[in-house]
Scaffold this motif. Sequence first.
Motif, mmCIF file in Angstrom:
data_model
loop_
_atom_site.group_PDB
_atom_site.id
_atom_site.type_symbol
_atom_site.label_atom_id
_atom_site.label_comp_id
_atom_site.label_asym_id
_atom_site.label_seq_id
_atom_site.Cartn_x
_atom_site.Cartn_y
_atom_site.Cartn_z
ATOM 1 N N ARG A 312 5.222 48.186 11.921
ATOM 2 C CA ARG A 312 4.814 46.842 11.507
ATOM 3 C C ARG A 312 5.762 46.283 10.459
ATOM 4 O O ARG A 312 6.151 45.111 10.529
ATOM 5 N N ASN A 313 6.158 47.091 9.491
ATOM 6 C CA ASN A 313 7.086 46.619 8.456
ATOM 7 C C ASN A 313 8.428 46.217 9.063
ATOM 8 O O ASN A 313 9.095 45.310 8.553
ATOM 9 N N GLY A 314 8.815 46.868 10.141
ATOM 10 C CA GLY A 314 10.049 46.479 10.817
ATOM 11 C C GLY A 314 9.960 45.070 11.372
ATOM 12 O O GLY A 314 10.895 44.268 11.231
ATOM 13 N N TYR A 315 8.831 44.760 12.016
ATOM 14 C CA TYR A 315 8.636 43.404 12.533
ATOM 15 C C TYR A 315 8.566 42.382 11.391
ATOM 16 O O TYR A 315 9.126 41.285 11.485
ATOM 17 N N LEU A 316 7.871 42.742 10.319
ATOM 18 C CA LEU A 316 7.766 41.825 9.182
ATOM 19 C C LEU A 316 9.123 41.585 8.544
ATOM 20 O O LEU A 316 9.429 40.463 8.113
ATOM 21 N N ASP A 317 9.960 42.608 8.478
ATOM 22 C CA ASP A 317 11.305 42.450 7.914
ATOM 23 C C ASP A 317 12.124 41.454 8.725
ATOM 24 O O ASP A 317 12.888 40.654 8.172
ATOM 25 N N VAL A 318 11.989 41.523 10.051
ATOM 26 C CA VAL A 318 12.705 40.569 10.908
ATOM 27 C C VAL A 318 12.254 39.146 10.594
ATOM 28 O O VAL A 318 13.078 38.227 10.455
ATOM 29 N N MET A 319 10.948 38.932 10.447
ATOM 30 C CA MET A 319 10.441 37.593 10.149
ATOM 31 C C MET A 319 10.903 37.116 8.778
ATOM 32 O O MET A 319 11.247 35.940 8.603
ATOM 33 N N VAL A 320 10.923 38.013 7.801
ATOM 34 C CA VAL A 320 11.368 37.637 6.454
ATOM 35 C C VAL A 320 12.832 37.208 6.476
ATOM 36 O O VAL A 320 13.230 36.229 5.830
ATOM 37 N N LYS A 321 13.677 37.926 7.227
ATOM 38 C CA LYS A 321 15.096 37.564 7.323
ATOM 39 C C LYS A 321 15.267 36.180 7.941
ATOM 40 O O LYS A 321 16.086 35.375 7.482
ATOM 41 N N LEU A 322 14.495 35.899 8.989
ATOM 42 C CA LEU A 322 14.600 34.584 9.628
ATOM 43 C C LEU A 322 14.036 33.484 8.741
ATOM 44 O O LEU A 322 14.550 32.361 8.719
ATOM 45 N N ALA A 323 12.987 33.791 7.976
ATOM 46 C CA ALA A 323 12.448 32.810 7.043
ATOM 47 C C ALA A 323 13.491 32.430 6.002
ATOM 48 O O ALA A 323 13.610 31.259 5.610
ATOM 49 N N ASP A 324 14.262 33.407 5.553
ATOM 50 C CA ASP A 324 15.332 33.142 4.589
ATOM 51 C C ASP A 324 16.455 32.332 5.228
ATOM 52 O O ASP A 324 16.990 31.398 4.632
ATOM 53 N N LYS A 325 16.797 32.673 6.458
ATOM 54 C CA LYS A 325 17.885 31.971 7.147
ATOM 55 C C LYS A 325 17.536 30.500 7.370
ATOM 56 O O LYS A 325 18.410 29.623 7.292
ATOM 57 N N TYR A 326 16.259 30.217 7.617
ATOM 58 C CA TYR A 326 15.834 28.848 7.910
ATOM 59 C C TYR A 326 15.072 28.214 6.742
ATOM 60 O O TYR A 326 14.310 27.268 6.932
ATOM 61 N N LYS A 327 15.288 28.707 5.532
ATOM 62 C CA LYS A 327 14.496 28.223 4.403
ATOM 63 C C LYS A 327 14.722 26.744 4.100
ATOM 64 O O LYS A 327 13.846 26.070 3.561
ATOM 65 N N LYS A 328 15.892 26.230 4.460
ATOM 66 C CA LYS A 328 16.160 24.816 4.222
ATOM 67 C C LYS A 328 15.216 23.919 5.021
ATOM 68 O O LYS A 328 14.945 22.777 4.644
ATOM 69 N N LYS A 329 14.689 24.434 6.114
ATOM 70 C CA LYS A 329 13.765 23.656 6.938
ATOM 71 C C LYS A 329 12.397 23.515 6.279
ATOM 72 O O LYS A 329 11.601 22.663 6.663
ATOM 73 N N MET A 330 12.098 24.414 5.329
ATOM 74 C CA MET A 330 10.806 24.400 4.635
ATOM 75 C C MET A 330 9.641 24.518 5.612
ATOM 76 O O MET A 330 8.638 23.810 5.525
ATOM 77 N N TRP A 331 9.798 25.414 6.600
ATOM 78 C CA TRP A 331 8.731 25.713 7.540
ATOM 79 C C TRP A 331 7.752 26.700 6.923
ATOM 80 O O TRP A 331 8.069 27.394 5.961
ATOM 81 N N GLY A 332 6.558 26.776 7.487
ATOM 82 C CA GLY A 332 5.590 27.782 7.079
ATOM 83 C C GLY A 332 5.745 29.032 7.936
ATOM 84 O O GLY A 332 6.105 28.941 9.114
ATOM 85 N N TRP A 333 5.454 30.203 7.374
ATOM 86 C CA TRP A 333 5.608 31.475 8.086
ATOM 87 C C TRP A 333 4.337 32.303 7.929
ATOM 88 O O TRP A 333 3.903 32.582 6.812
ATOM 89 N N LEU A 334 3.749 32.705 9.060
ATOM 90 C CA LEU A 334 2.487 33.429 9.075
ATOM 91 C C LEU A 334 2.533 34.570 10.094
ATOM 92 O O LEU A 334 3.347 34.555 11.022
ATOM 93 N N TRP A 335 1.627 35.530 9.924
ATOM 94 C CA TRP A 335 1.489 36.579 10.931
ATOM 95 C C TRP A 335 0.035 37.015 11.019
ATOM 96 O O TRP A 335 -0.757 36.797 10.104
ATOM 97 N N ALA A 336 -0.309 37.607 12.143
ATOM 98 C CA ALA A 336 -1.655 38.144 12.345
ATOM 99 C C ALA A 336 -1.557 39.370 13.247
ATOM 100 O O ALA A 336 -0.615 39.513 14.035
ATOM 101 N N GLU A 337 -2.540 40.258 13.107
ATOM 102 C CA GLU A 337 -2.592 41.439 13.971
ATOM 103 C C GLU A 337 -3.192 41.051 15.312
ATOM 104 O O GLU A 337 -4.130 40.268 15.388
ATOM 105 N N ALA A 338 -2.625 41.598 16.394
ATOM 106 C CA ALA A 338 -3.151 41.325 17.726
ATOM 107 C C ALA A 338 -4.642 41.646 17.776
ATOM 108 O O ALA A 338 -5.077 42.706 17.325
ATOM 109 N N GLY A 339 -5.403 40.711 18.295
ATOM 110 C CA GLY A 339 -6.832 40.898 18.413
ATOM 111 C C GLY A 339 -7.641 40.377 17.251
ATOM 112 O O GLY A 339 -8.861 40.200 17.367
#
Length: 441
Positions: A312-339
């Motif tokens: 799970r931390n591996g997937y979260l790390d990928v999302m954190v890296k992309l959030a940083d790459k696209y931070k200028k867009k000021m998008w929101g970033w969320l996650w949830a567990e399947a189910g």
Amino acid sequence: MKPLLSGVLLGCSLLVSVQAFYSPSDDVVELNPSNFIREVIQSDNLWLIEFYAPWCGHCQRLTPDWKKAATALKGIVKVGAVDADQHKSLGGQYGVSGFPTIKIFGGNKNKPEQYQGGRTSQAIVEAAMSALRELVKDRLGGKSGSSGYSKQSGGGSEKDVVELTDDNFDKMVLHSDDVWLVEFFAPWCGHCKNLEPEWAAAASAVKEQTKGKVRLGAVDATVHQAVSSRYGIRGFPTIKIFRKGEEPEDYQGGRSRRDIIERALDLFSDNAPAPELLEILNEDVLKKTCEDSQLCIIGILPHILDTGASGRNGYLDVMVKLADKYKKKMWGWLWAEAGSQMDLEASLGIGGFGYPAMAAINLRKMKFALLKGSFSETGIHEFLRELSVGRGSTATLGGGVLPKIHSVEAWDGKDGQLPEEEDYDLSDVELDDDFDKKIEL
């Protein structure tokens, strides 16, 4: 003007109001401070833009004609709308003081023309075609539409330009965690007077778009000579960039509000932390994150029993890296567990793609797009890049209604535990004679 409510109620009321005016199926482009420069100012298209307020009766009556005109002009002239009650600084940049105000953004996007015609779809279309003919005529004559200084008054609020002095400069600027653009001026300087409305308009826009993390200030160098001498000010206006712990940098950009805003947003992007990646624990988390963002990126990750904490931390790390790459867009970033958010998954149609999965949601338009590629840094980057340039297929979220968001416990960061099986003691259970005989056989 109607008083604004706060918190979730504000977000909900704005969402309803905008949808009541222009739905995703309309040909009217919804504009806001996050996309205005990219869509309008940097565009070669002719734009007709309505600045409106949701509570304005005249705006409500204009809506059907504005939609009809947008459909008629599709592919020829761009038609947009700005909720200037919500985005006051954007309206302020262009002197909007009443509703609805319609402006034509032609060759010189820094000096839009005020539309004074009728409010029927026919009149709007005729005015657009007339403006388009003038734009083509100018281009044939070699006029490119100068992007020089706009001399419009009313382009911003001077109160958003911070008055800096010998006494407050160090505390306000040098000891601040914010980034500062500081103009050193002289009251008698003609170039300074020309810059003043641009600086004020930029200050208002930058304050809103960076949430106060980049600020514009001004020093009267003829009065506050100590601080001006410290930085070697010799000519006017001189603009310097101040970042905490760094030597000041000379501003080398243009002097129009567009140039100033673009540089300020670049500085904000360089210095801003990546947006926080939040777990969807309840409806408030989703609304607060997504209603203030143009897009909300949501990852649905496999159950903790399928991946463990490391997976799970591996997937979260990928999302954190992309959030940083696209931070200028000021998008929101969320996650949830399947189910954990089955209604949301059903609205997005995620189940058919397996886990991990990802969706990008525009909550204002109730539209979403699904990641079809790999849940990897490369795959997600390609997905978001396509969205950034307006490509990729979208669908309506759950029939246009926000799905039910369930309240769940936050992940504790640990591996999952299988439920313990109960041990059954059968020593005290009395079996009848017939059962004993069957066992013997």
